[in-house]
Write a protein that holds these residues in place. Structure first.
Motif, short mmCIF file in Angstrom:
data_model
loop_
_atom_site.label_atom_id
_atom_site.label_comp_id
_atom_site.label_asym_id
_atom_site.label_seq_id
_atom_site.Cartn_x
_atom_site.Cartn_y
_atom_site.Cartn_z
N HIS A 28 0.84 -1.40 0.03
CA HIS A 28 -0.12 -0.04 -0.04
C HIS A 28 0.98 1.27 0.04
O HIS A 28 0.36 2.19 -0.49
CB HIS A 28 -1.05 0.07 1.24
CG HIS A 28 -0.37 -0.04 2.41
ND1 HIS A 28 0.11 -1.29 2.78
CD2 HIS A 28 -0.05 0.77 3.68
CE1 HIS A 28 0.68 -1.20 4.14
NE2 HIS A 28 0.56 0.14 4.45
N THR A 271 -9.76 -8.16 11.84
CA THR A 271 -10.05 -6.85 11.24
C THR A 271 -10.57 -5.93 12.61
O THR A 271 -10.19 -4.83 12.81
CB THR A 271 -11.13 -6.51 10.18
OG1 THR A 271 -12.23 -7.41 10.41
CG2 THR A 271 -10.51 -7.07 8.83
N LEU A 335 -8.11 -2.47 -0.49
CA LEU A 335 -9.49 -3.24 -0.76
C LEU A 335 -9.25 -4.53 -1.42
O LEU A 335 -8.33 -4.68 -2.42
CB LEU A 335 -10.62 -2.39 -1.20
CG LEU A 335 -10.84 -1.10 -0.62
CD1 LEU A 335 -12.03 -0.66 -1.37
CD2 LEU A 335 -11.06 -1.15 0.79
N HIS A 338 -10.67 -6.08 -7.39
CA HIS A 338 -11.66 -6.17 -8.33
C HIS A 338 -11.11 -6.56 -9.69
O HIS A 338 -9.89 -6.49 -9.86
CB HIS A 338 -12.58 -4.84 -8.33
CG HIS A 338 -13.21 -4.79 -7.08
ND1 HIS A 338 -14.58 -4.40 -6.94
CD2 HIS A 338 -13.10 -4.03 -5.88
CE1 HIS A 338 -15.04 -4.27 -5.91
NE2 HIS A 338 -13.85 -3.84 -5.04
N PHE A 361 -6.93 2.27 -0.63
CA PHE A 361 -7.76 3.16 0.40
C PHE A 361 -6.56 4.23 1.23
O PHE A 361 -6.82 5.03 1.71
CB PHE A 361 -8.83 2.37 1.41
CG PHE A 361 -9.33 3.36 2.46
CD1 PHE A 361 -9.92 4.21 2.30
CD2 PHE A 361 -8.93 2.98 3.70
CE1 PHE A 361 -10.37 5.20 3.06
CE2 PHE A 361 -9.70 3.44 4.69
CZ PHE A 361 -10.26 4.81 4.33
N GLY A 391 -19.87 3.26 3.18
CA GLY A 391 -19.93 3.01 1.82
C GLY A 391 -20.73 4.10 0.75
O GLY A 391 -20.63 4.03 -0.34
N PRO A 398 -13.36 1.99 4.37
CA PRO A 398 -12.55 1.02 4.97
C PRO A 398 -13.20 -0.22 4.53
O PRO A 398 -12.55 -1.47 4.65
CB PRO A 398 -12.30 1.22 6.63
CG PRO A 398 -13.42 2.44 6.90
CD PRO A 398 -13.81 3.12 5.55
N PHE A 399 -14.39 -0.23 4.32
CA PHE A 399 -15.20 -1.58 4.36
C PHE A 399 -15.51 -1.63 2.90
O PHE A 399 -16.18 -2.73 2.44
CB PHE A 399 -16.21 -1.64 5.24
CG PHE A 399 -16.32 -1.55 6.64
CD1 PHE A 399 -16.13 -2.62 7.27
CD2 PHE A 399 -16.27 -0.32 7.19
CE1 PHE A 399 -15.67 -2.69 8.75
CE2 PHE A 399 -16.37 -0.26 8.55
CZ PHE A 399 -15.94 -1.54 9.40
N GLY A 400 -15.06 -0.88 1.88
CA GLY A 400 -15.38 -1.12 0.55
C GLY A 400 -16.82 -0.27 0.42
O GLY A 400 -17.16 0.39 1.00
N MET A 405 -19.17 -4.57 -1.23
CA MET A 405 -18.88 -4.09 0.07
C MET A 405 -18.78 -5.18 1.28
O MET A 405 -19.54 -6.31 0.95
CB MET A 405 -19.84 -2.96 0.36
CG MET A 405 -19.52 -2.42 1.52
SD MET A 405 -20.81 -0.91 1.75
CE MET A 405 -20.32 -0.43 3.32
N CYS A 406 -17.99 -5.15 2.35
CA CYS A 406 -17.90 -6.19 3.30
C CYS A 406 -19.44 -6.33 3.93
O CYS A 406 -19.73 -5.41 4.46
CB CYS A 406 -16.97 -5.57 4.27
SG CYS A 406 -16.93 -6.78 5.68
#
Length: 472
Positions: A28, A271, A335, A338, A361, A391, A398-400, A405-406
């Motif tokens: 990152h 997490t 993240l 994708h 992120f 979101g 942080p969760f997408g 998304m998480c």
């Protein structure tokens, strides 16, 4: 065939390996440095795989909202082939299988009603934690305590079983310790870059990390085989089916059950625990912030009871502390990748079909064009801005966001709020004399502090044992 000149900006690459030589173990941070030079949309060739790196809220919104459907697939990730039983879990799967598993998870596990029904589990494990900390000697290793807490919460929700505790001994405890180590290993290597992800199928054998992943998988499979056998023997005798029962009802393929349980356990354990540890570490470093958070707790809650979920909406400064922790120290700074399932255009650049798409992120959360004093731990910033972590605000994801998304975000946030608020309410937190404290990051897909937090605790509440029912 797309012309090179229409691809996003890119550094010079090398034959065969492309740009892999530009990335170190702190991926990152490496990507952040490159994006500072080449922009918010950047093209890299990772071995033989085209990749697009996203490093701004606007471009993240393009990927996760405007073109959400196009980027809803996942690329090949090494641990998905083994740890997730050939992509039969939730997080790393694509296509109809992912949609089916997600539907079961969102309707049977992550609904508001279902999450609330497990409040008693979260509270009970919190009481065990507070009791353990109250009895602990000076110099508490918070990481060990926090991961035991989150492991027990998640395992009780998923499989009606508590694996760690003072009165738990024998084979189950041994198995759980081994499996907890396995999960830490998976979290360490899961989203790291492995050479097998960037070469054709027939060349993956050259990846030196595959033997280690296979050893991890063997231990994981042994643990879940025992869990499933126990559930089948019980024959649905529990008053209410747990999530393992529900998965077994829906899937004859036990690998789907194992892969899904593994992914949820990893997400549920590391997490949340990581976020609480970072928050405590920052508060120890910033005692004036801790003082404000504890003063708010005294006003809202008082000194004669524990913090409950009904208090959360009134604890606005504590919420700002949690948001700031997730911004500055996201447990998963990159993240889950994708992949574009067809060619599209981002910011005037062509993105080829099949491109691995990485949203950094970490870059977004530390962008000086987005955040004032971006490297400072400053919860007060959230008194001036309304950004949330759920979101919709792409500077804080942080969760997408979007369809990938998480799904466990609500459960994770409730756990973090409950644990952090009660730890701050119950104890004074100080540095252990002689211990070294810094804010360096460790290496891994889940970014823990480099050194586990060692803290010296003294009770703030006089009747701590009564409030948290130590005699249970």
């Amino acid at each position: 065939m797309l012309q090179r000149k229409r691809l996003p900006p890119s550094p010079w690459g090398l034959p065969l390996i492309g740009h892999l030589h530009l990335l170190d173990r702190m991926i990152h941070q490496s990507l952040q440095k490159l994006s500072n030079k080449f922009g918010d949309v950047m093209f890299l060739r990772l071995g033989m795989v085209p990749a697009v790196i996203i490093s701004s809220p606007a471009m993240a919104k393009e990927v996760l909202k405007t073109h959400d459907l196009i980027f809803s697939s996942r690329p090949f990730v090494l641990v998905g082939q083994y740890v997730s039983y050939n992509f039969k879990g939730l997080a790393l799967a694509s296509g109809d299988h992912w949609k089916n598993v997600r539907k079961i998870c969102t309707t049977e596990l992550f609904t508001v009603k279902r999450i609330d029904s497990f409040l008693w589990v979260r509270v009970e494990e919190l009481c065990y934690l507070i009791s353990s900390l109250a009895k602990a000697p000076k110099g508490v290793d918070m990481r060990e305590h926090l991961t035991v807490l989150t492991f027990n919460i998640t395992s009780r929700i998923l499989m009606s079983k508590r694996f760690f505790g003072e009165n738990l001994v024998g084979e189950d405890l041994t198995d759980a310790k081994t499996f907890k180590e396995v999960m830490h290993e998976v979290a360490e290597i899961g989203l790291q870059f492995h050479i097998g992800q960037f070469v054709p199928d027939w060349l993956r054998w050259i990846d030196w990390s595959i033997p280690r992943v296979k050893r991890i998988f063997a231990k994981e499979d042994k643990f879940f085989e025992k869990v499933i056998t126990e559930h089948k023997k019980s024959g649905g005798s529990r008053p209410q089916p747990d999530f393992t029962d529900i998965l077994l009802q829906h899937y004859k393929d036990e690998e789907v059950v194992k892969g899904t349980l593994m992914e949820i356990l990893i997400a549920g354990m590391d997490t949340s625990a990581c976020t609480v540890e970072w928050a405590l570490l920052e508060l120890v470093h910033n005692p004036e912030v801790m003082k404000k958070a504890q003063e708010e707790l005294d006003v809202v809650v008082g000194r004669n009871r524990m913090v409950t979920e009904t208090d959360f909406s009134k604890l606005t400064y504590l919420e700002a502390v949690i948001k700031e922790t997730l911004r500055l120290h996201p447990p998963v700074p990159i993240l889950v990748p994708h992949m574009s399932n067809k060619a599209c255009v981002l910011a005037g650049f062509d993105v080829p079909k099949g491109a691995t798409t990485i949203i950094n992120f970490y870059s977004i959360s530390r962008d000086p064009n987005v955040w004032e004093h971006p490297t400072k731990f400053w919860p007060e910033r959230f008194g001036q801005i309304t950004a949330d972590v759920k979101g919709q605000d792409f500077e804080l994801i942080p969760f997408g966001a979007g369809r990938r998304m998480c799904p466990g975000m609500s459960l994770g946030l409730k756990t973090v709020h409950l644990v952090l608020s009660n730890l701050l309410h119950s104890f004074h937190w100080e540095r252990v004399p002689g211990e070294s404290y810094n804010l360096d990051e460790g290496v891994g897909s889940v970014t823990w502090p480099k050194s586990p937090l060692q803290a010296q605790l003294t009770p703030r509440l006089r009747n701590l044992d009564v409030i948290f029912n130590f005699a249970q």
